[in-house]
Design a protein around this motif. Structure first.
Motif, PDB file in Angstrom:
ATOM      1  N   HIS A   1       0.871  -1.176   0.000  1.00 28.78           N
ATOM      2  CA  HIS A   1       0.000   0.000   0.000  1.00 28.78           C
ATOM      3  C   HIS A   1       0.905   1.221   0.000  1.00 28.78           C
ATOM      4  O   HIS A   1       1.713   1.412   0.919  1.00 28.78           O
ATOM      5  CB  HIS A   1      -0.890   0.006   1.245  1.00 28.78           C
ATOM      6  CG  HIS A   1      -1.747   1.225   1.366  1.00 28.78           C
ATOM      7  ND1 HIS A   1      -1.946   1.897   2.554  1.00 28.78           N
ATOM      8  CD2 HIS A   1      -2.461   1.912   0.432  1.00 28.78           C
ATOM      9  CE1 HIS A   1      -2.746   2.925   2.361  1.00 28.78           C
ATOM     10  NE2 HIS A   1      -3.075   2.954   1.086  1.00 28.78           N
TER      11      HIS A   1
ATOM     12  N   SER B   1       2.498   4.176  -9.688  1.00 26.11           N
ATOM     13  CA  SER B   1       1.054   4.072  -9.922  1.00 26.11           C
ATOM     14  C   SER B   1       0.614   2.670  -9.536  1.00 26.11           C
ATOM     15  O   SER B   1       1.431   1.749  -9.428  1.00 26.11           O
ATOM     16  CB  SER B   1       0.700   4.355 -11.389  1.00 26.11           C
ATOM     17  OG  SER B   1       1.296   3.389 -12.239  1.00 26.11           O
TER      18      SER B   1
ATOM     19  N   ASN C   1      -6.767   0.353  -7.188  1.00 25.51           N
ATOM     20  CA  ASN C   1      -7.582   0.491  -5.986  1.00 25.51           C
ATOM     21  C   ASN C   1      -8.965  -0.064  -6.272  1.00 25.51           C
ATOM     22  O   ASN C   1      -9.416  -0.048  -7.421  1.00 25.51           O
ATOM     23  CB  ASN C   1      -7.680   1.956  -5.536  1.00 25.51           C
ATOM     24  CG  ASN C   1      -7.662   2.083  -4.026  1.00 25.51           C
ATOM     25  OD1 ASN C   1      -8.408   1.405  -3.332  1.00 25.51           O
ATOM     26  ND2 ASN C   1      -6.790   2.936  -3.517  1.00 25.51           N
TER      27      ASN C   1
ATOM     28  N   ALA D   1     -10.211   6.323  -2.957  1.00 24.33           N
ATOM     29  CA  ALA D   1      -8.856   6.543  -2.463  1.00 24.33           C
ATOM     30  C   ALA D   1      -8.475   8.007  -2.538  1.00 24.33           C
ATOM     31  O   ALA D   1      -9.048   8.779  -3.308  1.00 24.33           O
ATOM     32  CB  ALA D   1      -7.862   5.708  -3.269  1.00 24.33           C
TER      33      ALA D   1
ATOM     34  N   GLU E   1      -2.691   7.734  -3.285  1.00 27.48           N
ATOM     35  CA  GLU E   1      -2.823   6.487  -2.536  1.00 27.48           C
ATOM     36  C   GLU E   1      -3.220   5.358  -3.483  1.00 27.48           C
ATOM     37  O   GLU E   1      -4.155   5.495  -4.253  1.00 27.48           O
ATOM     38  CB  GLU E   1      -3.871   6.636  -1.429  1.00 27.48           C
ATOM     39  CG  GLU E   1      -4.108   5.368  -0.635  1.00 27.48           C
ATOM     40  CD  GLU E   1      -5.275   5.511   0.332  1.00 27.48           C
ATOM     41  OE1 GLU E   1      -5.452   4.609   1.171  1.00 27.48           O
ATOM     42  OE2 GLU E   1      -6.019   6.502   0.228  1.00 27.48           O
ATOM     43  N   PHE E   2      -2.519   4.234  -3.429  1.00 29.09           N
ATOM     44  CA  PHE E   2      -2.843   3.087  -4.280  1.00 29.09           C
ATOM     45  C   PHE E   2      -2.140   1.833  -3.749  1.00 29.09           C
ATOM     46  O   PHE E   2      -1.340   1.893  -2.816  1.00 29.09           O
ATOM     47  CB  PHE E   2      -2.446   3.352  -5.737  1.00 29.09           C
ATOM     48  CG  PHE E   2      -0.999   3.715  -5.927  1.00 29.09           C
ATOM     49  CD1 PHE E   2      -0.011   2.716  -6.023  1.00 29.09           C
ATOM     50  CD2 PHE E   2      -0.602   5.038  -6.024  1.00 29.09           C
ATOM     51  CE1 PHE E   2       1.321   3.049  -6.209  1.00 29.09           C
ATOM     52  CE2 PHE E   2       0.729   5.378  -6.203  1.00 29.09           C
ATOM     53  CZ  PHE E   2       1.696   4.380  -6.289  1.00 29.09           C
ATOM     54  N   TYR E   3      -2.453   0.699  -4.379  1.00 28.87           N
ATOM     55  CA  TYR E   3      -1.839  -0.583  -4.039  1.00 28.87           C
ATOM     56  C   TYR E   3      -1.106  -1.127  -5.264  1.00 28.87           C
ATOM     57  O   TYR E   3      -1.468  -0.816  -6.403  1.00 28.87           O
ATOM     58  CB  TYR E   3      -2.904  -1.606  -3.621  1.00 28.87           C
ATOM     59  CG  TYR E   3      -3.653  -1.268  -2.357  1.00 28.87           C
ATOM     60  CD1 TYR E   3      -3.263  -1.796  -1.130  1.00 28.87           C
ATOM     61  CD2 TYR E   3      -4.776  -0.427  -2.399  1.00 28.87           C
ATOM     62  CE1 TYR E   3      -3.966  -1.491   0.037  1.00 28.87           C
ATOM     63  CE2 TYR E   3      -5.474  -0.117  -1.237  1.00 28.87           C
ATOM     64  CZ  TYR E   3      -5.061  -0.648  -0.030  1.00 28.87           C
ATOM     65  OH  TYR E   3      -5.748  -0.344   1.125  1.00 28.87           O
ATOM     66  N   TYR E   4      -0.135  -1.952  -5.030  1.00 28.18           N
ATOM     67  CA  TYR E   4       0.479  -2.720  -6.114  1.00 28.18           C
ATOM     68  C   TYR E   4       1.082  -4.000  -5.548  1.00 28.18           C
ATOM     69  O   TYR E   4       1.251  -4.137  -4.324  1.00 28.18           O
ATOM     70  CB  TYR E   4       1.510  -1.889  -6.884  1.00 28.18           C
ATOM     71  CG  TYR E   4       2.773  -1.519  -6.151  1.00 28.18           C
ATOM     72  CD1 TYR E   4       3.932  -2.309  -6.253  1.00 28.18           C
ATOM     73  CD2 TYR E   4       2.847  -0.354  -5.382  1.00 28.18           C
ATOM     74  CE1 TYR E   4       5.102  -1.942  -5.603  1.00 28.18           C
ATOM     75  CE2 TYR E   4       4.003   0.014  -4.741  1.00 28.18           C
ATOM     76  CZ  TYR E   4       5.138  -0.789  -4.843  1.00 28.18           C
ATOM     77  OH  TYR E   4       6.299  -0.433  -4.201  1.00 28.18           O
TER      78      TYR E   4
ATOM     79  N   THR F   1       0.071  -3.480 -11.354  1.00 28.61           N
ATOM     80  CA  THR F   1      -0.299  -2.097 -11.036  1.00 28.61           C
ATOM     81  C   THR F   1      -1.667  -1.717 -11.598  1.00 28.61           C
ATOM     82  O   THR F   1      -2.092  -0.569 -11.447  1.00 28.61           O
ATOM     83  CB  THR F   1       0.754  -1.120 -11.585  1.00 28.61           C
ATOM     84  OG1 THR F   1       0.857  -1.293 -13.002  1.00 28.61           O
ATOM     85  CG2 THR F   1       2.113  -1.360 -10.941  1.00 28.61           C
TER      86      THR F   1
END
Length: 224
Positions: free
Chosen positions: A51, A74, A77, A81, A85-88, A101
């Motif tokens: 995160h 990048s 999500n 968000a 803010e993001f996840y990978y 991604t």
């Protein structure tokens, strides 16, 4: 006869109780817990879910030894968000390191719908979101033997007005596909001063009719 009626009544009571329980809606706790439930459908040597918020990486799930990786700029999500803010996901397979991604990449990584968390992830690839702030309308679910039923949100307009609607999705347990979508209407509509269609700016101002100021010519009277 009385004994039979009693047994039949008990059976009906139990059946209705089970049916009611299966229809009881439950709320998703948060986006992070859903993603932590991921079980890859591909063979991996190790993988890690990250995160990233305001430039800082935070590992929230790890499987196997964490190897060196390149922080991504990048990601994906499945909920509402913040801007930064993001996840990978970083995973290794056969000695090769890859990054996930995008939501499409996440869907391939998950592979198939095995539970309600997977169903939420698959719905996210179709533009639906879990709105943690409004989970009563856009972040809950229930299930029966054949399907998952998810109440999720969707951002339908970023123009005037900014709008979010909520939907009830039916996702087949056997195929993992969305078989029905029920539109429950908008639950957020936000206008700003620049919105030409802002209800506050659409007041009809009644203009007074212009008065006729022209004087009528006086009658001339002739003397005889």
């Amino acid at each position: 006869m009385v004994k039979f009626t009693y047994k039949f009544s008990v059976f009906i009571f139990i059946f209705l109780g089970i049916f009611s329980y299966s229809q009881e809606k439950k709320q998703f706790s948060n986006v992070s817990s859903i993603l932590q439930n991921i079980i890859p459908n591909i063979k991996t040597d190790n993988w890690v879910l990250i995160h990233k918020s305001y430039g800082k990486d935070n590992i929230i799930k790890q499987s196997g030894a964490v190897k060196d990786y390149v922080s991504q700029s990048s990601g994906f999500n499945i909920g509402i968000a913040e801007e930064d803010e993001f996840y990978y996901i970083v995973y290794s397979s056969g000695g090769k390191t890859d990054y996930i991604t995008t939501l499409d990449g996440l869907k391939k990584f998950v592979g198939k719908v095995d539970d309600i968390q997977d169903a939420a992830i698959f719905a996210a690839t179709e533009g639906y979101i879990i709105d943690e702030e409004f989970r009563d309308m856009a972040g809950n679910y229930y299930e029966d033997k054949a399907n998952y039923y998810l109440d999720l949100g969707k951002l339908t307009s970023t123009e005037c007005p900014y709008q979010k609607k909520h939907f009830t999705l039916t996702i087949s347990k056997s195929t993992g596909t969305i078989t029905n979508v029920k539109d429950n209407g908008a639950y957020i509509e936000l206008y700003n001063k620049k919105c030409a269609n802002n209800p506050r700016l659409l007041k009809i101002e009644k203009k007074e009719e212009p008065k006729d100021d022209k004087k009528k010519p006086a009658r001339s009277t002739k003397r005889k």
